[in-house]
Motif scaffolding. Structure first.
Motif, PDB file in Angstrom:
ATOM      1  N   PHE A 280     -14.524  58.686 -56.077  1.00 13.01           N
ATOM      2  CA  PHE A 280     -15.951  58.561 -56.380  1.00 13.01           C
ATOM      3  C   PHE A 280     -16.824  59.207 -55.316  1.00 13.01           C
ATOM      4  CE2 PHE A 280     -13.545  55.131 -58.287  1.00 13.01           C
ATOM      5  CZ  PHE A 280     -13.877  55.313 -59.619  1.00 13.01           C
ATOM      6  N   GLY A 281     -16.194  59.962 -54.431  1.00 11.53           N
ATOM      7  CA  GLY A 281     -16.942  60.766 -53.484  1.00 11.53           C
ATOM      8  C   GLY A 281     -17.592  59.989 -52.356  1.00 11.53           C
ATOM      9  N   LEU A 282     -18.550  60.666 -51.732  1.00 15.01           N
ATOM     10  CA  LEU A 282     -19.249  60.130 -50.574  1.00 15.01           C
ATOM     11  C   LEU A 282     -20.674  59.732 -50.936  1.00 15.01           C
ATOM     12  CD1 LEU A 282     -17.830  63.110 -48.754  1.00 15.01           C
ATOM     13  CD2 LEU A 282     -17.536  60.882 -47.665  1.00 15.01           C
ATOM     14  N   LEU A 283     -21.331  59.035 -50.018  1.00 13.53           N
ATOM     15  CA  LEU A 283     -22.715  58.617 -50.248  1.00 13.53           C
ATOM     16  C   LEU A 283     -23.711  59.686 -49.823  1.00 13.53           C
ATOM     17  CD1 LEU A 283     -22.454  54.865 -49.248  1.00 13.53           C
ATOM     18  CD2 LEU A 283     -22.749  55.818 -51.535  1.00 13.53           C
ATOM     19  N   SER A 284     -23.217  60.884 -49.636  1.00 16.29           N
ATOM     20  CA  SER A 284     -24.060  62.042 -49.353  1.00 16.29           C
ATOM     21  C   SER A 284     -23.236  63.290 -49.610  1.00 16.29           C
ATOM     22  CB  SER A 284     -24.553  62.023 -47.900  1.00 16.29           C
ATOM     23  OG  SER A 284     -25.230  63.234 -47.584  1.00 16.29           O
ATOM     24  N   VAL A 285     -23.912  64.407 -49.904  1.00 19.49           N
ATOM     25  CA  VAL A 285     -23.214  65.678 -50.048  1.00 19.49           C
ATOM     26  C   VAL A 285     -23.431  66.541 -48.810  1.00 19.49           C
ATOM     27  CG1 VAL A 285     -23.266  65.680 -52.562  1.00 19.49           C
ATOM     28  CG2 VAL A 285     -25.195  66.658 -51.304  1.00 19.49           C
ATOM     29  N   ALA A 286     -23.940  65.935 -47.743  1.00 23.04           N
ATOM     30  CA  ALA A 286     -24.128  66.655 -46.490  1.00 23.04           C
ATOM     31  C   ALA A 286     -22.767  66.995 -45.886  1.00 23.04           C
ATOM     32  CB  ALA A 286     -24.938  65.794 -45.518  1.00 23.04           C
ATOM     33  N   PRO A 287     -22.649  68.098 -45.152  1.00 19.86           N
ATOM     34  CA  PRO A 287     -21.372  68.511 -44.557  1.00 19.86           C
ATOM     35  C   PRO A 287     -20.777  67.436 -43.650  1.00 19.86           C
ATOM     36  CG  PRO A 287     -22.975  70.291 -44.422  1.00 19.86           C
ATOM     37  CD  PRO A 287     -23.716  69.079 -44.902  1.00 19.86           C
ATOM     38  N   ASN A 288     -19.490  67.177 -43.838  1.00 23.66           N
ATOM     39  CA  ASN A 288     -18.724  66.251 -42.996  1.00 23.66           C
ATOM     40  C   ASN A 288     -19.268  64.819 -42.983  1.00 23.66           C
ATOM     41  OD1 ASN A 288     -16.659  68.043 -41.966  1.00 23.66           O
ATOM     42  ND2 ASN A 288     -18.310  69.068 -40.843  1.00 23.66           N
ATOM     43  N   PHE A 289     -19.967  64.430 -44.035  1.00 19.01           N
ATOM     44  CA  PHE A 289     -20.442  63.039 -44.121  1.00 19.01           C
ATOM     45  C   PHE A 289     -19.226  62.121 -44.205  1.00 19.01           C
ATOM     46  CE2 PHE A 289     -22.470  59.331 -46.092  1.00 19.01           C
ATOM     47  CZ  PHE A 289     -23.648  59.264 -45.360  1.00 19.01           C
ATOM     48  N   GLN A 290     -19.322  60.923 -43.609  1.00 17.35           N
ATOM     49  CA  GLN A 290     -18.144  60.072 -43.452  1.00 17.35           C
ATOM     50  C   GLN A 290     -18.117  58.810 -44.316  1.00 17.35           C
ATOM     51  OE1 GLN A 290     -15.416  60.905 -41.553  1.00 17.35           O
ATOM     52  NE2 GLN A 290     -16.466  62.868 -41.297  1.00 17.35           N
ATOM     53  N   GLN A 291     -19.232  58.435 -44.916  1.00 17.07           N
ATOM     54  CA  GLN A 291     -19.274  57.157 -45.637  1.00 17.07           C
ATOM     55  C   GLN A 291     -18.965  57.360 -47.121  1.00 17.07           C
ATOM     56  OE1 GLN A 291     -22.821  54.920 -44.890  1.00 17.07           O
ATOM     57  NE2 GLN A 291     -22.111  53.110 -45.979  1.00 17.07           N
ATOM     58  N   ASN A 316     -28.799  54.077 -48.717  1.00 19.57           N
ATOM     59  CA  ASN A 316     -27.740  55.024 -49.066  1.00 19.57           C
ATOM     60  C   ASN A 316     -28.121  55.813 -50.315  1.00 19.57           C
ATOM     61  OD1 ASN A 316     -25.255  52.550 -48.178  1.00 19.57           O
ATOM     62  ND2 ASN A 316     -26.069  54.203 -46.932  1.00 19.57           N
ATOM     63  N   ALA A 317     -28.638  55.094 -51.331  1.00 15.48           N
ATOM     64  CA  ALA A 317     -28.994  55.726 -52.603  1.00 15.48           C
ATOM     65  C   ALA A 317     -30.142  56.720 -52.424  1.00 15.48           C
ATOM     66  CB  ALA A 317     -29.372  54.654 -53.619  1.00 15.48           C
ATOM     67  N   LYS A 318     -31.142  56.344 -51.641  1.00 14.73           N
ATOM     68  CA  LYS A 318     -32.285  57.233 -51.408  1.00 14.73           C
ATOM     69  C   LYS A 318     -31.837  58.517 -50.727  1.00 14.73           C
ATOM     70  CE  LYS A 318     -35.769  53.564 -50.992  1.00 14.73           C
ATOM     71  NZ  LYS A 318     -36.708  52.887 -50.052  1.00 14.73           N
ATOM     72  N   GLN A 319     -30.984  58.381 -49.718  1.00 13.64           N
ATOM     73  CA  GLN A 319     -30.511  59.551 -48.995  1.00 13.64           C
ATOM     74  C   GLN A 319     -29.666  60.440 -49.891  1.00 13.64           C
ATOM     75  OE1 GLN A 319     -31.454  60.415 -45.819  1.00 13.64           O
ATOM     76  NE2 GLN A 319     -30.479  62.349 -46.397  1.00 13.64           N
ATOM     77  N   LEU A 320     -28.833  59.818 -50.737  1.00 15.84           N
ATOM     78  CA  LEU A 320     -27.989  60.577 -51.647  1.00 15.84           C
ATOM     79  C   LEU A 320     -28.827  61.411 -52.608  1.00 15.84           C
ATOM     80  CD1 LEU A 320     -25.266  61.336 -52.866  1.00 15.84           C
ATOM     81  CD2 LEU A 320     -25.352  59.241 -54.223  1.00 15.84           C
ATOM     82  N   LEU A 321     -29.880  60.818 -53.163  1.00 16.76           N
ATOM     83  CA  LEU A 321     -30.742  61.544 -54.097  1.00 16.76           C
ATOM     84  C   LEU A 321     -31.409  62.738 -53.427  1.00 16.76           C
ATOM     85  CD1 LEU A 321     -32.431  58.585 -56.030  1.00 16.76           C
ATOM     86  CD2 LEU A 321     -30.712  60.183 -56.889  1.00 16.76           C
ATOM     87  N   LYS A 322     -31.857  62.557 -52.192  1.00 19.95           N
ATOM     88  CA  LYS A 322     -32.477  63.668 -51.446  1.00 19.95           C
ATOM     89  C   LYS A 322     -31.465  64.790 -51.207  1.00 19.95           C
ATOM     90  CE  LYS A 322     -35.839  60.818 -48.932  1.00 19.95           C
ATOM     91  NZ  LYS A 322     -36.244  60.307 -47.596  1.00 19.95           N
ATOM     92  N   ASP A 323     -30.279  64.394 -50.751  1.00 20.37           N
ATOM     93  CA  ASP A 323     -29.239  65.386 -50.466  1.00 20.37           C
ATOM     94  C   ASP A 323     -28.780  66.107 -51.731  1.00 20.37           C
ATOM     95  OD1 ASP A 323     -29.374  64.578 -47.840  1.00 20.37           O
ATOM     96  OD2 ASP A 323     -27.594  63.304 -47.932  1.00 20.37           O
ATOM     97  N   LEU A 324     -28.669  65.351 -52.838  1.00 21.43           N
ATOM     98  CA  LEU A 324     -28.252  65.948 -54.107  1.00 21.43           C
ATOM     99  C   LEU A 324     -29.244  67.010 -54.564  1.00 21.43           C
ATOM    100  CD1 LEU A 324     -26.987  62.932 -56.264  1.00 21.43           C
ATOM    101  CD2 LEU A 324     -25.657  64.957 -55.624  1.00 21.43           C
ATOM    102  N   TRP A 325     -30.524  66.672 -54.545  1.00 23.31           N
ATOM    103  CA  TRP A 325     -31.563  67.589 -55.011  1.00 23.31           C
ATOM    104  C   TRP A 325     -31.546  68.890 -54.210  1.00 23.31           C
ATOM    105  CZ3 TRP A 325     -34.084  69.041 -58.938  1.00 23.31           C
ATOM    106  CH2 TRP A 325     -35.233  69.841 -58.813  1.00 23.31           C
TER     107      TRP A 325
END
Length: 331
Positions: A280-291, A316-325
């Motif tokens: 189910f992946g990570l809580l961000s699509v940023a490079p080398n994210f660990q969570q 976590n959800a807010k950051q994920l949406l920003k990174d996804l966009w």
């Protein structure tokens, strides 16, 4: 899929099966049928974390459940709804239950459609929440809802909703094929030797896709957007399976590993072990994210192994949406 999507699908299927005869009641009972299979979540709360995961999308999402409980609920409805026969209500419930399970087959978690056989079907071509699938479907359903029972416009709108949503699902399968080719080509060009690869869309869209790639000692995770102009980058996550140590033969831990289909890493923090489910992946699509989106703490309490899911928070959800966009727009 999410509850709203399953309600919309159930209502549309109910209308297609029995709407001409019973009108809006077909949508109502179809929506209920679209909700019932997911009640396994509440059943799971009565058990430990691992058992709850095993129960989810198991029996209630099977062909056997659709047949058996389609007849049971159909007969119960016919006792007080005389506008259709028990057989007709059973048919509506059967298709409501079955289409719910079939829709979930396309997600990452999948379903045990052929329960009790221990095979979980998961095509992984659509995220559990996808507005482009649900919203057009919902609009056509609402348009049908306010048309007279049995009218041509009512059937037309309902059929259009089913056609548009099904067409979008086909497009996601095509997108999966295209992105799979892009990922495997990138691995070949970069000279990366791998054992297995799985691809899936990132949350809420089918523009940005991710790949889990198994190598000898690590898993690689990469992202590809249809707007990308640069080569795909892969980020490494060491398996660390050896950290399980004494838990390596633990029955509960191995049941959890079976649920992950072998796609997991082990991390250690503050003398606690964590098993991370890569599917189910990570809580961000940023490079080398660990969570990771799904992580489970493994502890020993009073001589027993206890596994608990690590809770998520809104940040976590807010950051994920920003990174996804940002990442959807290309690298």
């Amino acid at each position: 899929m999410d509850s709203l999507t399953q309600i919309v699908l159930g209502a549309a299927v109910g209308e297609a099966v029995l709407g001409k005869k019973v009108g809006n009641k077909a949508m109502l009972y179809g929506a209920i049928a679209g909700t019932i299979p997911d009640l396994d979540v509440f059943i799971g709360k009565l058990f430990d974390t691992v058992t709850a995961l095993e129960i989810h999308r198991g029996f209630t999402h099977s062909l056997l459940f659709a047949i058996l409980f389609g007849w049971i609920f159909g007969w119960l409805i016919s006792l007080y709804e005389k506008s259709a026969s028990a057989k007709e209500w059973a048919k509506l419930l059967f298709w409501g239950f079955l289409t719910h399970a079939l829709l979930d087959v396309y997600t990452t978690w999948g379903t045990q459609l052929f329960w009790p056989f221990d095979t979980r079907l998961a095509f992984k071509n659509i995220f559990v929440i996808d507005p482009l699938y649900t919203l057009p479907f919902l609009v056509f359903l609402l348009l049908a809802l306010f048309q007279p029972k049995g009218s041509k416009k009512r059937r037309k709108y309902n059929n259009l909703g089913l056609i548009v949503s099904s067409s979008y699902m086909i497009l996601t399968l095509i997108a999966k094929g295209i992105t799979y080719t892009e990922f495997t080509r990138a691995l070949e060009e970069q000279g990366i030797s791998y054992k297995e690869i799985e691809t899936k869309p990132t949350p809420l869209n089918t523009v940005l896709w991710s790949a889990n790639v198994e190598t000898a000692d690590a898993y690689l995770i990469g992202y590809y957007s249809f707007f990308d102009t640069q080569p795909i980058e892969f980020y490494s996550y060491t398996k660390n399976h050896h950290l399980l140590g004494e838990y390596d033969d633990d029955v509960l831990v191995n049941r959890l590993i079976k649920i992950t289909k072998g796609w997991y890493t082990i991390t250690e923090k503050n003398d606690c072990l964590y098993l991370n489910d890569l599917r189910f992946g990570l809580l961000s699509v940023a490079p080398n994210f660990q969570q990771f989106a799904f992580s489970f703490q493994i502890q020993e309490k009073q001589g027993k192994t206890v596994i608990t899911e690590v809770p998520k928070n809104r940040e976590n959800a807010k950051q994920l949406l920003k990174d996804l966009w940002k990442r959807m727009q290309g690298n």
